[in-house]
Scaffold this motif. Structure first.
Motif, PDB file in Angstrom:
ATOM      1  N   ILE A  98       5.638  11.573  -8.300  1.00  0.00           N
ATOM      2  CA  ILE A  98       6.194  11.065  -9.560  1.00  0.00           C
ATOM      3  C   ILE A  98       6.941  12.172 -10.295  1.00  0.00           C
ATOM      4  N   SER A  99       6.362  13.363 -10.340  1.00  0.00           N
ATOM      5  CA  SER A  99       7.044  14.402 -11.141  1.00  0.00           C
ATOM      6  C   SER A  99       8.379  14.754 -10.482  1.00  0.00           C
ATOM      7  N   GLN A 100       8.381  14.779  -9.142  1.00  0.00           N
ATOM      8  CA  GLN A 100       9.647  15.027  -8.429  1.00  0.00           C
ATOM      9  C   GLN A 100      10.664  13.921  -8.766  1.00  0.00           C
ATOM     10  N   LEU A 101      10.189  12.682  -8.726  1.00  0.00           N
ATOM     11  CA  LEU A 101      11.070  11.531  -8.971  1.00  0.00           C
ATOM     12  C   LEU A 101      11.664  11.602 -10.382  1.00  0.00           C
ATOM     13  N   ILE A 102      10.777  11.859 -11.351  1.00  0.00           N
ATOM     14  CA  ILE A 102      11.251  11.896 -12.742  1.00  0.00           C
ATOM     15  C   ILE A 102      12.261  13.027 -12.916  1.00  0.00           C
ATOM     16  N   GLU A 103      12.007  14.122 -12.216  1.00  0.00           N
ATOM     17  CA  GLU A 103      12.937  15.249 -12.331  1.00  0.00           C
ATOM     18  C   GLU A 103      14.322  14.831 -11.835  1.00  0.00           C
ATOM     19  N   PHE A 104      14.340  14.140 -10.687  1.00  0.00           N
ATOM     20  CA  PHE A 104      15.629  13.678 -10.152  1.00  0.00           C
ATOM     21  C   PHE A 104      16.281  12.663 -11.097  1.00  0.00           C
ATOM     22  N   LEU A 105      15.442  11.762 -11.649  1.00  0.00           N
ATOM     23  CA  LEU A 105      16.007  10.696 -12.480  1.00  0.00           C
ATOM     24  C   LEU A 105      16.564  11.250 -13.786  1.00  0.00           C
ATOM     25  N   SER A 106      16.038  12.408 -14.216  1.00  0.00           N
ATOM     26  CA  SER A 106      16.554  12.903 -15.490  1.00  0.00           C
ATOM     27  C   SER A 106      17.632  13.963 -15.281  1.00  0.00           C
ATOM     28  N   LEU A 107      18.213  13.987 -14.075  1.00  0.00           N
ATOM     29  CA  LEU A 107      19.356  14.883 -13.850  1.00  0.00           C
ATOM     30  C   LEU A 107      20.622  14.197 -14.333  1.00  0.00           C
ATOM     31  N   GLU A 108      21.634  15.034 -14.620  1.00  0.00           N
ATOM     32  CA  GLU A 108      22.891  14.436 -15.047  1.00  0.00           C
ATOM     33  C   GLU A 108      23.729  14.146 -13.811  1.00  0.00           C
ATOM     34  N   ASP A 109      24.377  12.991 -13.785  1.00  0.00           N
ATOM     35  CA  ASP A 109      25.186  12.656 -12.613  1.00  0.00           C
ATOM     36  C   ASP A 109      26.627  13.071 -12.880  1.00  0.00           C
ATOM     37  N   ARG A 110      27.351  12.343 -13.735  1.00  0.00           N
ATOM     38  CA  ARG A 110      28.708  12.768 -14.083  1.00  0.00           C
ATOM     39  C   ARG A 110      28.751  12.904 -15.590  1.00  0.00           C
ATOM     40  N   LYS A 117       0.841  -1.204   0.000  1.00  0.00           N
ATOM     41  CA  LYS A 117       0.000   0.000   0.000  1.00  0.00           C
ATOM     42  C   LYS A 117       0.876   1.254   0.000  1.00  0.00           C
ATOM     43  N   ILE A 118       1.916   1.241   0.817  1.00  0.00           N
ATOM     44  CA  ILE A 118       2.807   2.416   0.892  1.00  0.00           C
ATOM     45  C   ILE A 118       3.317   2.757  -0.497  1.00  0.00           C
ATOM     46  N   ILE A 119       3.820   1.729  -1.199  1.00  0.00           N
ATOM     47  CA  ILE A 119       4.383   1.973  -2.528  1.00  0.00           C
ATOM     48  C   ILE A 119       3.279   2.464  -3.463  1.00  0.00           C
ATOM     49  N   TYR A 120       2.120   1.808  -3.379  1.00  0.00           N
ATOM     50  CA  TYR A 120       1.025   2.151  -4.289  1.00  0.00           C
ATOM     51  C   TYR A 120       0.640   3.616  -4.116  1.00  0.00           C
ATOM     52  N   GLU A 121       0.521   4.031  -2.841  1.00  0.00           N
ATOM     53  CA  GLU A 121       0.066   5.407  -2.613  1.00  0.00           C
ATOM     54  C   GLU A 121       1.072   6.413  -3.146  1.00  0.00           C
ATOM     55  N   GLN A 122       2.343   6.173  -2.856  1.00  0.00           N
ATOM     56  CA  GLN A 122       3.341   7.153  -3.293  1.00  0.00           C
ATOM     57  C   GLN A 122       3.394   7.235  -4.810  1.00  0.00           C
ATOM     58  N   PRO A 126       0.793  12.175  -8.221  1.00  0.00           N
ATOM     59  CA  PRO A 126       1.453  12.874  -9.342  1.00  0.00           C
ATOM     60  C   PRO A 126       2.627  13.747  -8.890  1.00  0.00           C
ATOM     61  N   THR A 127       2.503  14.407  -7.723  1.00  0.00           N
ATOM     62  CA  THR A 127       3.623  15.291  -7.331  1.00  0.00           C
ATOM     63  C   THR A 127       4.851  14.460  -7.022  1.00  0.00           C
ATOM     64  N   LEU A 181       0.689   3.594 -15.070  1.00  0.00           N
ATOM     65  CA  LEU A 181       1.019   4.021 -16.428  1.00  0.00           C
ATOM     66  C   LEU A 181       0.420   5.395 -16.720  1.00  0.00           C
ATOM     67  N   SER A 182      -0.809   5.592 -16.231  1.00  0.00           N
ATOM     68  CA  SER A 182      -1.490   6.858 -16.565  1.00  0.00           C
ATOM     69  C   SER A 182      -0.726   8.055 -15.994  1.00  0.00           C
ATOM     70  N   VAL A 183      -0.156   7.883 -14.782  1.00  0.00           N
ATOM     71  CA  VAL A 183       0.576   9.012 -14.180  1.00  0.00           C
ATOM     72  C   VAL A 183       1.870   9.259 -14.937  1.00  0.00           C
ATOM     73  N   LEU A 184       2.437   8.180 -15.452  1.00  0.00           N
ATOM     74  CA  LEU A 184       3.761   8.317 -16.066  1.00  0.00           C
ATOM     75  C   LEU A 184       3.694   8.792 -17.518  1.00  0.00           C
ATOM     76  N   LYS A 185       2.550   8.507 -18.203  1.00  0.00           N
ATOM     77  CA  LYS A 185       2.493   8.784 -19.641  1.00  0.00           C
ATOM     78  C   LYS A 185       2.923  10.199 -20.011  1.00  0.00           C
ATOM     79  N   PRO A 186       2.310  11.216 -19.389  1.00  0.00           N
ATOM     80  CA  PRO A 186       2.683  12.581 -19.810  1.00  0.00           C
ATOM     81  C   PRO A 186       4.179  12.838 -19.650  1.00  0.00           C
ATOM     82  N   HIS A 187       4.767  12.341 -18.544  1.00  0.00           N
ATOM     83  CA  HIS A 187       6.206  12.553 -18.323  1.00  0.00           C
ATOM     84  C   HIS A 187       7.018  11.890 -19.428  1.00  0.00           C
ATOM     85  N   MET A 188       6.596  10.656 -19.785  1.00  0.00           N
ATOM     86  CA  MET A 188       7.375   9.927 -20.787  1.00  0.00           C
ATOM     87  C   MET A 188       7.314  10.645 -22.121  1.00  0.00           C
TER      88      MET A 188
END
Length: 1845
Positions: free
Chosen positions: A1321-1333, A1309-1314, A1318-1319, A1359-1366
């Motif tokens: 996910i958008s934060q997560l995607i923002e972090f994931l698309s940062l450059e590391d080195r 449930k914890i994972i499902y809720e997070q 949408p907020t 999938l529905s939450v992720l589609k726009p980001h993708m």
């Protein structure tokens, strides 16, 4: 004797350690071992019954392994079998934690070691449990997700760490491998068939499973069976696997494993496997695997470098195939060595040299092992080698002859002479008469030369190895011993103070020879005895020189000593310690001298003693360097004959000391005079002798001690302490007193005993007659008298000081401590160990954990005072006093720490000394042993040494490891010292503390809480030093105990949270770099060493039954009865309680760490450490508590990158834990497709597996079809054969439904809720698309695992939450955003494995346009990521599930819209997808090939290269393996034909082929020729790409292209050529290295013959270079085909007469190479052919007008004459390092042509100068081959005026 022992023991021991019988107290050992064995059996059985794995079973199995060290396998066969079965059960307990598994496995390996003790009838072990264990650990499914920590690599470790981890992972792997190797002997008969059924389905050559299957075969298949069972053994698989090996041409990674398997098979079944048909192939492949550089151009296929064979196995294979009627292998071996002999010459060097040296070193050893096994080894149950296949004497002689030349060359190799020396040692064991003389011929001159010391070191080290073979002479080599004296006398000048390495090797040489020879003058026997043989008379007269030798040796040593005094070698300011080199020389000198004196007769000894006494007493030496050496020589003398020596030395030294100290002032001087010090030093060394010989001098010695121990001068009293130490040691210890090579010494009259008969005689283990020194009552009394006299007052004085009653200066304290320490070291073995009540309550166990006591020859006298306890008491008082009053007196603290260490551990010898002596013993044993006859035929001194080591080992193990209150007090004191103020004190105390922690059982549990107290944040009184000390205590030392990381819930649950909390302590400051570094090291060490700790300690029922059997066995009957019913009940409940307790402690630890993380004040560093610890706590057998899941999911959006990284891995792991199991069902493949499988082995694309392949027209397109469709995900199933049970997923309706939020458990449930937020996910995607080195980032598999887990567990919920980001990401062409979307897509595709058809269809509708967009935006930075993405998505997935993706990629990769780069990338991505599908998409491959074929004439280089790679991949599936049907994928032959027909225009024309550069705008249709050239460029790229990658080389097809390549390839090595020519040259080089099948050779030669007649001289030239490489890389296959050899010879001789000068010269080089590697032989016909050609008459020179043009075309006659000269020159240059019999004549022939016209003159000059260069080194030897007249001519030639012209 045997009979008595059986009566005492009550059983026949399997094999006990023989050295135990020679100990002075041997009679007590049988009873002792029986008592220990009975207690081990009783307690082990009891622990098993009570189900107490820890500590009970673990403790007693450790005791069993100690028992093995002490007594060997001293138990009955029944017990042996029971122990093995019990340990086998324990090792294979399913959920056992790794560290326990390793500990059981090591013991089991040890029990199985001596395979002759248990036959296959005595013991049978199942193979499957081992396979399951191995699979679970080595191919763990959860390890990469961090759910299982084996001791192995962690993420993000530094490279050095990675190395260490690699080693540790290897340690588990190696233990398991060794375990399987030890057990496979006892697998049941049916095992082979079962294994084949299990692993055959994995044999798909395109898949990684191939490597896995072959390595399993290599490891598990049993090869030792009685001959009548061979049908159930290797005959089931031999032809199949051998066929596979013979048919692969380009070393795949698994080929090495096959070779290892064949080598083992050959070795275990000599005479039962017929290798003859395969021998040329085997040798060709062995030669190829050395990767030797051949020919002129050097291109090696990179693949060959990494996957070469393991030399150890190659050697085993060769040595096992030797012998037999025809001995075919020996012929090939001669060929092998003659072809590589020149590589051994010292002037050659390269990375291949190590392999060749290993071959040289190991092959003789392997043959010796085989001869030993056939002739000398005791017979046991293993089938012996049939007499028809044993090595005959002739076979051995042939073998030694073939190895002789390379070994003699290798003696002076760049890598040192060790390899050659070992080879010679083994060869000399077999045939001394063949090997020793040539080495002697090199040794004598080397001893005379002054300019080349390396020759001396090399020859001497070889002679050392052959010493015993030389001396024992034997019937074949009776003249051996005569060389001993000349060698010894000539070696003396090597004792040279200016050349260290020469000096050391000379010492070693002299010591080796004198150990084997009694130095007795036997010349008088010549007159007395008449029955001596000629040889013996010679030796007797020679032995008169021994005295001379000894005296000269001493003179040399004195000279050495004089030149190394301190004044000579140091400036005033430098240190006074000995340098490392000096101490080595000292060691060499003293051990050599002592060996010489031990072996002397009494007469020679007396002369030597006189000489050394005079030298020592007439000079005064400084005590640091020279003094030590002289004192050592004197000690050696007094050790050999104590009575004679002490009579001279003791009175002299005592008088000198007494005279000097007669003056009272001397005692208080700070600096004593040199004479005094020297006499003290001398005295302290000569007293290291047999104790009872010292007793007569006791009054004098005690008087000196009383005088000198209280000297003021530190150097003085230190020497006095040494004297005290040595006197005590000599009287108190047990040790052997004579090491002479013959028992009883040499002091017998010559008419009774003639020493020369004992030259080189080995010691007789059954009649060693060891003389022991065992302390007598008188000596014991003397020891205690000294202790009472000297130790007692010091202790009283120190005690008064410690109680504050008496003042002492620091120097006084130090002096007293020094005396105490030396008394303890001297008399340690007489003082009983510290005793007292044990510390209780540390662990709970229902089994007794008592220690066993051993007897070591000392009966402790209880009536006397126990000084060990007295010292202990005083030291503790003193320590507390110093710490309170004068903590800065560090020197005294150091002394106290040393004494504490000795109090605990010293029982007469130190562990580190024992270890180094054990090491040096094994080294000497190796260098001197006789591997041929075996049976422990070592020299006597070595055997005595081994007995002493056995005694020392018992001393070290005497007390056991019980933790008593005395130890507890001492450990607490050490801990206090470890956290004191001064860092040096701390580090010394810590190392003693770690040593003790590793010794006593369970003491860590007692000490850890005390260390952690100092880290408590609530305490304000902790200083920074204490804080650091405590951290160091947690960290532990290298290889010792690490308190921070004990494998135990109790300890970890304390230490981890404490380490994190210490961040809040007042003493902690992140400003101090040392503290920061400490925390880094701690965290790093925990991560490195953590292994998943077990939660489940359940014992299976089968183990309990074995426990019962052990407790019922007799002889000796177990000492403890079986547990009662109540106890058994209690055991069961305790086991359950323990499992529960482990789970609770685990959850508590997780919660404690989370609690620390909640603290706002915790510095960031500690937060990271805590998160790191938490990530280690994920497991695959217990879910992570929900609170931690919540924490990790939150941390995905943490500010710190490092935390986010850990969280990503952790959440991926958590998702794996939460994965719902899917239902599987077994199906029969025949039912699916309705085709019956044929009988027998048929692999490849067959009707039976057609249904697995991709057919676009039968894809499932509705819900119904999709549900009932049989998807097979793994690519290898069905290719080779079907598994017994094919498990596939059941249809969708039988599977668990998608989760709804109501059904989820807390973590889900914890994972499902997070993730639905949408907020978030958008934060997560923002972090994931940062450059590391920048520029370093790659597709990240961890993030992929995270998304795969999400979509697998929750299907399409997010999938529905992720589609726009993708969609947003796909449109952005930045590197990091593209990478992010690629990771998500790969996770999505792989996670959708079990989605319904509706969901999948919707998914692809969304994905396909998205990927099109992304792929059109592809850039240099991201194309590899997209390749990885598609490859990952397609991996292990049924192609019919991925039809949308594959079809999209196939659309039209080369559209040309985005330019050449995008095209190349599209192909790359497509290839990534198809490659994962291997053999299952023939339809797509056909389509792709049809699409590509018209486009092969690409203009762009990058597209061409990519097409080449794709073609390689398409045709990789077209393999010709045994039992395999032809593939349905495209066939190479058809494609090549089509290509060749398009290249026709190029083959026909004669003009040169130029690289046409086309302007972009000239789009018009170009002529065929230009098109053909563009096509050729692509074809070349394809040939280059496929050289090392495909399994088989399509030789027949490549031959059609050869003429074309020869035509283009340039001759010179010049990089300025255009791409086309460079590629052609590379292709030729790679093709020439290919492995040829015998049937392909005639085809190749036919083509080469045609080209050799071509009109272009470039082509003719290239044919020669091609031939050189081809012949060498296929040497033995070619040699086995006589026609081929003649064909090659004809081509070369024909090209020798070519009109083009370059071709002629190349032909000569080629010929010389072929002669050198013995491919062609220098026979009479060849010689006459060349001599005839040389005699061709040249036409007269016409008088030309000076102005006219010189005619450039050479006449035919000149060419022929030049050919003859070149031929002779080739013959001469073909043996660069020796002079065969035909050579002188040819040189004479050549010299006649010195004045011919050019180019002949030039050739002759070059040849002569080369001859001179290569023969210059050994010209003295080579001269012998020529007659005097020839020499005159030759000297003239080599130094004639024309030479300089």
């Amino acid at each position: 004797m045997k009979k008595d022992q059986e009566d005492t023991l009550g059983f026949v021991p399997q094999k006990d350690i023989v050295y135990n019988k020679l100990l002075p107290y041997a009679d007590k050992l049988d009873n002792e071992s029986n008592i220990i064995l009975a207690s081990i059996k009783g307690n082990l059985a009891r622990a098993v019954h009570l189900r107490e794995l820890w500590p009970g079973v673990l403790f007693w199995t450790r005791k069993l392994s100690t028992y093995l060290r002490l007594y060997g396998r001293k138990f009955s066969k029944e017990d042996h079998v029971l122990f093995i079965k019990l340990l086998y059960e324990l090792v294979t307990i399913p959920k056992l934690e790794i560290s326990m598994m390793q500990s059981f496995a090591r013991l089991l390996i040890n029990l199985l070691k001596k395979k002759e003790l248990l036959s296959q009838d005595d013991l049978e072990l199942p193979w499957r449990p081992l396979y399951e264990l191995y699979e679970k650990i080595l191919y763990s499914k959860t390890e990469h997700l961090g759910l299982n920590w084996f001791p192995n690599c962690r993420a993000e470790a530094s490279p050095k760490q990675k190395m260490l981890n690699y080693v540790r992972k290897r340690s588990v792997e190696n233990v398991l491998k060794t375990l399987v190797k030890s057990c496979r002997l006892y697998f049941p008969v049916s095992a082979t068939q079962e294994m084949l059924d299990e692993w055959r389905p994995l044999l798909c050559p395109f898949d990684v499973t191939m490597q896995k299957a072959i390595s399993y075969f290599e490891l598990f298949l049993p090869t030792i069976m009685p001959p009548e069972l061979h049908d159930k053994g290797f005959k089931l698989w031999f032809d199949e696997l051998m066929g596979l090996w013979v048919s692969v041409q380009n070393l795949p990674s698994w080929e090495g494993s096959l070779v290892n398997l064949f080598a083992r098979l050959a070795n275990d079944n000599i005479g039962y496997v017929n290798w003859d048909p395969y021998i040329p192939k085997i040798f060709t492949r062995i030669l190829r695997s050395f990767n030797l550089p051949v020919g002129t151009s050097q291109m090696v296929v990179p693949r060959y470098l990494t996957n070469s064979y393991d030399i150890g196995h190659v050697v085993l294979w060769i040595s096992s195939m030797l012998g037999g009627v025809q001995n075919q292998v020996q012929k090939q071996l001669n060929g092998l060595f003659s072809s590589i002999a020149s590589f051994y010459h010292p002037s050659n060097n390269g990375r291949w040299l190590m392999k060749l040296m290993k071959l040289l070193q190991r092959l003789p050893a392997s043959v010796v092992r085989r001869v030993h096994r056939e002739r000398y080894k005791k017979l046991c149950w293993i089938t012996p080698v049939p007499s028809s296949h044993r090595l005959t004497d002739q076979d051995i002689t042939d073998f030694v002859e073939s190895m002789k030349q390379p070994v003699l060359l290798a003696m002076f190799s760049k890598t040192g002479s060790m390899d050659a020396a070992q080879a010679l040692q083994n060869l000399a064991l077999m045939r001394p008469e063949l090997v020793i003389p040539p080495v002697l011929e090199k040794t004598y001159p080397a001893m005379e030369t002054l300019t080349e010391p390396h020759q001396l070191t090399a020859t001497l080290s070889c002679m050392i190895g052959m010493a015993r073979s030389l001396l024992s002479g034997g019937r074949h080599y009776p003249e051996g011993p005569a060389h001993v004296l000349p060698l010894l006398m000539r070696a003396l000048p090597g004792v040279d103070p200016n050349d260290f390495s020469k000096c050391m090797i000379t010492f070693q040489f002299i010591a080796t020879f004198t150990t084997l020879v009694p130095l007795v003058d036997c010349s008088s026997a010549l007159h007395e005895q008449n029955d001596l043989s000629e040889m013996e008379r010679e030796l007797c007269s020679a032995s008169a020189e021994f005295e001379d030798f000894v005296l000269q040796f001493m003179d040399r040593c004195f000279a050495l000593i004089d030149s190394s005094t301190l004044e000579q070698t140091r400036e005033e300011t430098e240190t006074e310690k000995m340098t490392h080199l000096e101490s080595l020389v000292e060691l060499g000198l003293s051990s050599t001298f002592s060996t010489i004196l031990t072996q002397c007769s009494m007469e020679i000894f007396k002369v030597a003693l006189e000489k050394v006494f005079n030298f020592a007493t007439t000079n005064i030496f400084e005590t640091r360097v020279a003094g030590r050496m002289v004192a050592d020589m004197c000690r050696a003398a007094s050790k050999c004959h104590p009575a004679e020596s002490l009579k001279l030395f003791v009175p002299h030294c005592c008088n000198a000391i007494l005279q000097i100290t007669a003056n009272e002032d001397v005692l208080n001087e700070e600096e004593l005079d040199k004479e005094m010090l020297w006499n003290l030093q001398l005295l302290s060394e000569v007293t290291r002798v047999d104790g009872e010989k010292l007793l007569p001098y006791r009054t004098q010695l005690v008087q000196i001690l009383q005088l000198t121990l209280r000297l003021r001068c530190k150097q003085g009293y230190t020497l006095a302490c040494n004297l005290l130490h040595h006197i005590l040691r000599s009287t108190a210890l047990t040790y052997p007193t004579d090491y002479c090579s013959v028992p009883g010494g040499f002091n017998r009259p010559l008419n009774q005993y003639l020493p020369i008969k004992d030259w080189g005689r080995p010691g007789d283990l059954w009649n060693l007659q060891v003389q022991w020194h065992v302390p007598s009552t008188e000596e014991t009394a003397f020891v205690f008298y000294i202790l009472d006299l000297l130790l007692q007052p010091e202790l009283q004085r120190l005690q008064r000081y410690a109680q504050g009653e008496q003042n002492m200066s620091r120097d006084d304290v130090l002096q007293s401590l020094s005396i105490v320490q030396h008394c303890l070291l001297g008399a340690g073995c007489m003082l009983p160990p510290l005793n007292g009540p044990p510390v209780t309550g540390l662990v709970h166990s229902m089994v007794s954990l008592d220690e066993t006591k051993l007897f070591i020859g000392v009966d402790y006298d209880v009536s006397r005072e126990n000084y060990r306890e007295a010292i202990c008491k005083v030291m503790r008082q003193l320590l507390h006093y110093i710490l309170e009053h004068s903590e800065d007196d560090t020197k005294s603290l150091f002394a106290v720490i040393k004494i504490i260490n000795d109090l605990m551990h010293f029982k007469g010898s130190h562990k580190h000394e024992f270890d180094s002596r054990w090491k040096s013993f094994t080294l000497v044993k190796k260098s001197m042993e006789n591997r041929l006859h075996g049976k422990k035929q070592h020299i006597r001194a070595l055997l005595i040494d081994r007995v002493l080591l056995q005694h020392e080992m018992r001393k070290l193990l005497v007390e056991g490891c019980e933790y008593k209150t005395v130890h507890q007090d001492l450990l607490r004191d050490l801990l206090r010292l470890s956290t004191s103020t001064y860092s040096q004190v701390r580090s010394k105390a810590q190392s003693v503390l770690f040593n003790a922690l590793g010794t006593y059982n369970f003491c860590c549990r007692d000490i850890t809480p005390r260390v952690l107290e100092l880290l408590e944040p609530t305490r304000s009184d902790v200083t920074q030093q204490q804080f650091k000390g405590a951290l160091y205590c947690l960290l532990g030392n290298h290889g010792g105990v690490c308190l921070a990381n004990l494998h135990d819930w109790d300890c970890i649950a304390l230490t981890w949270p404490a380490m994190v909390r210490s961040g809040l302590s007042a003493a902690m400051s992140l400003e101090k770099p040392s503290i920061v570094r400490l925390f880094d090291d701690l965290a790093d060490k925990v991560h490195r060493q953590y292994e998943t700790i077990g939660i489940d300690f359940t014992m299976p029922q089968s183990t309990l039954e074995l426990g019962l059997k052990i407790s019922q066995s007799g002889n000796p009957a177990p000492s403890i009865n079986l547990p009662s019913e109540q106890e058994l009940e209690k055991g069961l409940t305790l086991q359950q309680a323990k499992n529960l307790d482990a789970v609770q402690k685990y959850e508590k630890l997780v919660n404690d760490l989370l609690e620390c993380l909640d603290d706002r004040n915790l510095p960031w560093k500690f937060e990271h450490i805590a998160i790191g610890f938490l990530s280690l706590l994920l497991r695959d057998d217990h879910p992570l508590p929900a609170s931690a899941v919540h924490f990790f999911v939150r941390s995905l959006n943490h500010d710190a990158l490092i935390v986010r990284k850990v969280a990503i891995s952790a959440v991926a792991g958590i998702l794996k834990q939460l994965k719902r199991p899917r239902k599987k069902m077994a199906i029969i493949p025949g039912d699916v497709c309705g085709v019956k499988e044929v009988e027998g082995l048929v692999a490849g694309d067959r009707p039976g597996n057609n249904w697995l392949q991709y057919h676009a027209d039968t894809l499932p397109r509705t819900d119904q079809d999709w549900d009932n469709y049989r998807f097979v995900e793994k690519t290898h199933w069905g290719y080779y054969c079907w598994p017994k049970k094919l498990m596939l997923y059941a249809p969708l309706e039988e599977q668990p439904k998608d989760l709804t939020p109501e059904e989820m458990n807390e973590s889900e449930k914890i994972i499902y809720e997070q993730f639905s937020n949408p907020t978030f996910i958008s934060q997560l995607i923002e972090f994931l698309s940062l450059e590391d080195r920048k520029g370093k980032d790659k597709f990240n598999p961890r993030r992929f695992c995270l998304f795969k887990g999400l979509f697998r567990n929750y299907s399409d919920a997010f999938l529905s939450v992720l589609k726009p980001h993708m969609e947003r990401l796909a449109g952005d062409s930045h590197e990091s955003t593209q990478r992010c979307v690629a990771e998500i897509i790969a996770g999505l595709v792989r996670g959708s494995k079990h989605w319904s058809y509706k969901q999948v269809e919707a998914l692809w509708e969304f994905l396909i346009p998205l990927m099109r967009t992304a792929l059109s935006n592809i850039t240099v930075e991201t194309y590899t990521d997209w390749g990885t993405c598609v490859a990952t998505a397609c991996e292990s997935r049924d192609p019919r599930k991925l039809s949308w993706l594959l079809e999209m990629l196939m659309e039209c990769p080369l559209s040309g819209e985005g330019g050449s780069f995008v095209d190349a990338c599209h192909l790359y991505v497509l290839q990534g997808g198809l490659a994962q599908q291997e053999w299952r998409v023939p339809e797509l491959l056909h389509r792709l090939l049809m699409y590509l074929e018209p486009k092969l004439t690409q203009v762009y280089k990058n597209v061409r290269e990519r097409i080449g790679s794709v073609l390689t991949y398409i045709f990789m599936l077209d393999v010709t393996l045994p039992n395999t049907l032809p593939t349905k994928s495209p066939h190479l032959a058809e494609f090549t034909e089509r290509v060749v027909s398009r290249l026709k225009p190029l083959l026909e024309g004669e003009e040169e082929i130029q690289n046409h550069v086309v302007e972009e705008n000239g789009v018009g249709e170009q002529d065929e020729r230009t098109q053909a050239i563009k096509l050729l460029k692509t074809v070349l790229k394809w040939l280059m790409a496929s050289a090392g990658r495909s399994f088989t080389t399509p030789v027949a097809q490549q031959l059609q292209l050869l003429p074309l390549l020869f035509k283009i390839a340039p001759v010179e090595n010049d990089d300025s050529y255009d791409e086309l020519k460079r590629d052609a040259k590379t292709c030729l080089s790679l093709m020439s290295q290919g492995l040829l099948y015998p049937e392909q050779i005639p085809l190749v030669l036919k083509v080469l013959n045609e080209i050799a007649g071509s009109s272009s001289w470039h082509a003719r030239f290239s044919v020669l270079t091609y031939l050189q490489i081809m012949v060498f890389y296929n040497l033995f296959t070619m040699l086995s085909n006589e026609q081929a050899v003649q064909g090659v010879r004809a081509v070369v001789l024909r090209l020798l007469e070519d009109e083009q000068l370059e071709v002629r010269e190349m032909a000569a080089t080629t010929l010389s190479g072929f002669l050198q590697c013995n491919f062609l032989t220098m026979d009479v016909s060849m010689q006459t052919h060349f001599e005839a050609l040389c005699k061709t008459r040249l036409p007269k020179k016409r008088k030309r007008d000076l102005g006219s043009v010189v005619d450039t075309i050479p006449s035919v006659d000149l060419v022929r004459r030049h050919a003859g000269v070149l031929g002779l020159s080739a013959c001469i240059l073909s043996s660069p390092y020796d002079v065969p019999t035909w050579m002188p004549q040819l040189l004479m022939d050549l010299s006649a042509h010195l004045n011919d016209t050019q180019p002949i003159e030039m050739t002759v000059k070059k040849t002569l100068s080369n001859f001179r260069r290569t023969h210059h080194d050994n010209w003295l030897e080579h001269k012998q081959q020529f007659t005097d007249d020839q020499l005159v001519v030759l000297t003239d030639l080599l130094v004639s005026p024309c030479y300089y012209a």
